[in-house]
Design an enzyme around this catalytic site. Sequence first.
Site, PDB file in Angstrom:
ATOM      1  N   GLU A 147       0.909  -0.810   0.063  1.00  0.00           N
ATOM      2  CA  GLU A 147      -0.115   0.064  -0.164  1.00  0.00           C
ATOM      3  C   GLU A 147       0.290   0.999   0.183  1.00  0.00           C
ATOM      4  OE1 GLU A 147      -3.350   0.193   2.851  1.00  0.00           O
ATOM      5  OE2 GLU A 147      -3.626   1.805   2.560  1.00  0.00           O
ATOM      6  N   ASN A 164     -12.153  -1.163  -0.987  1.00  0.00           N
ATOM      7  CA  ASN A 164     -11.504  -1.839   0.295  1.00  0.00           C
ATOM      8  C   ASN A 164     -12.287  -1.320   1.719  1.00  0.00           C
ATOM      9  OD1 ASN A 164      -9.409  -2.106   1.196  1.00  0.00           O
ATOM     10  ND2 ASN A 164      -9.275  -0.185   2.582  1.00  0.00           N
ATOM     11  N   GLU A 165     -12.754  -2.191   2.079  1.00  0.00           N
ATOM     12  CA  GLU A 165     -13.372  -1.953   3.070  1.00  0.00           C
ATOM     13  C   GLU A 165     -14.484  -0.631   3.593  1.00  0.00           C
ATOM     14  OE1 GLU A 165      -9.858  -1.604   6.814  1.00  0.00           O
ATOM     15  OE2 GLU A 165      -9.405  -3.378   6.422  1.00  0.00           O
ATOM     16  N   TYR A 210      -6.735  -8.440  11.939  1.00  0.00           N
ATOM     17  CA  TYR A 210      -5.818  -8.663  12.510  1.00  0.00           C
ATOM     18  C   TYR A 210      -5.566  -9.109  13.350  1.00  0.00           C
ATOM     19  CZ  TYR A 210      -4.465  -5.672   8.616  1.00  0.00           C
ATOM     20  OH  TYR A 210      -4.504  -5.501   7.046  1.00  0.00           O
ATOM     21  N   GLU A 235      -7.099  -8.972   3.976  1.00  0.00           N
ATOM     22  CA  GLU A 235      -5.892  -8.528   4.960  1.00  0.00           C
ATOM     23  C   GLU A 235      -5.949  -9.324   6.191  1.00  0.00           C
ATOM     24  OE1 GLU A 235      -5.913  -4.593   5.389  1.00  0.00           O
ATOM     25  OE2 GLU A 235      -6.893  -3.838   3.495  1.00  0.00           O
ATOM     26  N   GLN A 260       1.462  -6.197   5.851  1.00  0.00           N
ATOM     27  CA  GLN A 260       1.673  -5.745   3.977  1.00  0.00           C
ATOM     28  C   GLN A 260       3.279  -6.586   3.982  1.00  0.00           C
ATOM     29  OE1 GLN A 260       0.401  -1.741   3.730  1.00  0.00           O
ATOM     30  NE2 GLN A 260      -1.200  -1.826   4.015  1.00  0.00           N
TER      31      GLN A 260
HETATM   32  O1  AHR Z   1      -2.845  -1.968   6.120  1.00  0.00           O
HETATM   33  C1  AHR Z   1      -3.466  -1.405   6.488  1.00  0.00           C
HETATM   34  C2  AHR Z   1      -5.259  -1.331   6.395  1.00  0.00           C
HETATM   35  O2  AHR Z   1      -5.895  -1.411   6.975  1.00  0.00           O
HETATM   36  C3  AHR Z   1      -5.591  -0.875   5.264  1.00  0.00           C
HETATM   37  O3  AHR Z   1      -4.851  -0.166   5.259  1.00  0.00           O
HETATM   38  C4  AHR Z   1      -7.065  -0.988   5.884  1.00  0.00           C
HETATM   39  O4  AHR Z   1      -7.458  -0.537   4.529  1.00  0.00           O
HETATM   40  C5  AHR Z   1      -6.490  -1.561   6.635  1.00  0.00           C
HETATM   41  O5  AHR Z   1      -8.023  -0.994   7.362  1.00  0.00           O
END
Ligand code: AHR
Length: 504
Positions: free
Chosen positions: A27, A172-173, A244, A292, A351
């Site tokens: 990113e 995205n999201e 995450y 992600e 990432q």
């Molecule tokens: O990976 C970091 C961020 O996490 C990304 O930009 C977003 O899609 C997510 O919230």
Amino acid sequence: MPRAHITLDKHAVIAPVRRRTFGSFVEHLGRGVYTGLYEPEHPSANDDGFRMDVVELVRELGSTTIRYPGGSFVSGYRWEDAIGPREKRPVRRDLAWHSLESNQVGLDEFARWLKLTGSEPMLAVNLGTRGIQAALDLLEYANHPSGTALSDLRVANGTPEPHNVRMWCLGNEMDGPWQTGFMTAQDYGKIAARTAAAMKTADKDLELVVCGSSGSGMPTFGDWERTVLEHSYDHVDYISCHQYYQEHDGDLGSFLASAVDMELFIDTVVATADHVGYKKRSTKKIDISFDEWNVWYLKEHQESGEVNDEWRHAPRQLEDVYTVADAVVVGNLLMTLLKRGDRVTSASLAQLVNVIAPIMTEPGGPAWRQTTFYPFSITSRLAAGEVIRPLIDAPTYTTARHGQASVVDAIATVDEDQAAVFLVNRDLAQAAQVTVDVRSLGSARVIEAVTLADSDAYAKNTLAEQRRVIPRANPSATISEGVLSIDLPPVSWTAIALRQAAGD
Ligand code: AHR
């Protein structure tokens, strides 16, 4: 000492090992691109300005499909800013990370960088501030051979061959209030369906990913997936999952069991997608693009003030330094993605460089491997053929966040003449004694057994000490009469490669 017994049956096939499971994500965020991938003044830089020391590490990591250019960044991105002569490219504000974007790296440069690493692109279109036309324009620029305005522009910009991008994310999201242009599920489902239909009119073989929730903790999780798919089911191929993990309040036992949560999350999204498909009487299945996933100390970053009111170019943001425990969790999450390879057919570690990443760099200085690099690179190298479901007989423990968890977790892959077993020991203090019945593989011998562990579960690799944590040969791995025995240190990740005798 905890003991576990695992039985492998090479006929208990879950799915093929899918190379796209080993995808990653770049990113335009912090130093992910600038001083990460691209640093023209660096001694290792090639003519394009890309750091070849980083390219070497990306090749070793074994990442396959790479998602680009965001992430939240994409929701304010104008892709046309980053093509053509570099000196004419505008500097823009990136609202997602409150930074300045120089646009010195864009699609054409990124595609050249991907070729150096041997990876495949996965592009995201901006559905935050833009829509169908911008997505179609990007598709024409990227994939149309020549003879149209935008494909000829690409040729004039020095890229005669189309980039031929197969996988595309529809924004995205879009459920997240932090996302530029976030929407309700109804609004997003409609725009995603229309964008997907238009893109497939241009090229019916594209593989399109509609946005699922930003995480299973979102208040709209579940309803979001259902509503979005009710609108877009016939036009898309994948729904995304993002998740995450981090250790909360010193609860390492729960953190080490993060994979239990990931599997439940996958099961829930699969059930929701199948529910919509069945209601539509569709024979088509929607797969998951887990595009992600990682360990991310989000709370600490939010409190650090590193994303602030200043407008800086490539500031240090989200530069997590990973521990052994983090690497064990990452290895275990990757095992789970393999285990659910029946429906998770693409994934991206978020990432790749500097930003919550397995690879770190210093401007003008070295590039090095974080602890999390190792389980990813070794799994990518050894997993081949088919994923098989092991029968695991192991003690369990109670976690505050994820209920009961097995002390030992395992997954295995079997190819024509070789197999691999991946294991974690989640016990905080004790080694686990593990036996694996491998008789179904015929006569097999251990050709490699490596373990990632440390007497300090919080040991890290840093600029000052880049190889404090590395995987080490595990000499306890032996096979006798079809039973593999191995000792796993506390808080550890292990990979074992087996070679099967010819004819077995
Ligand atoms: O990976 C970091 C961020 O996490 C990304 O930009 C977003 O899609 C997510 O919230």
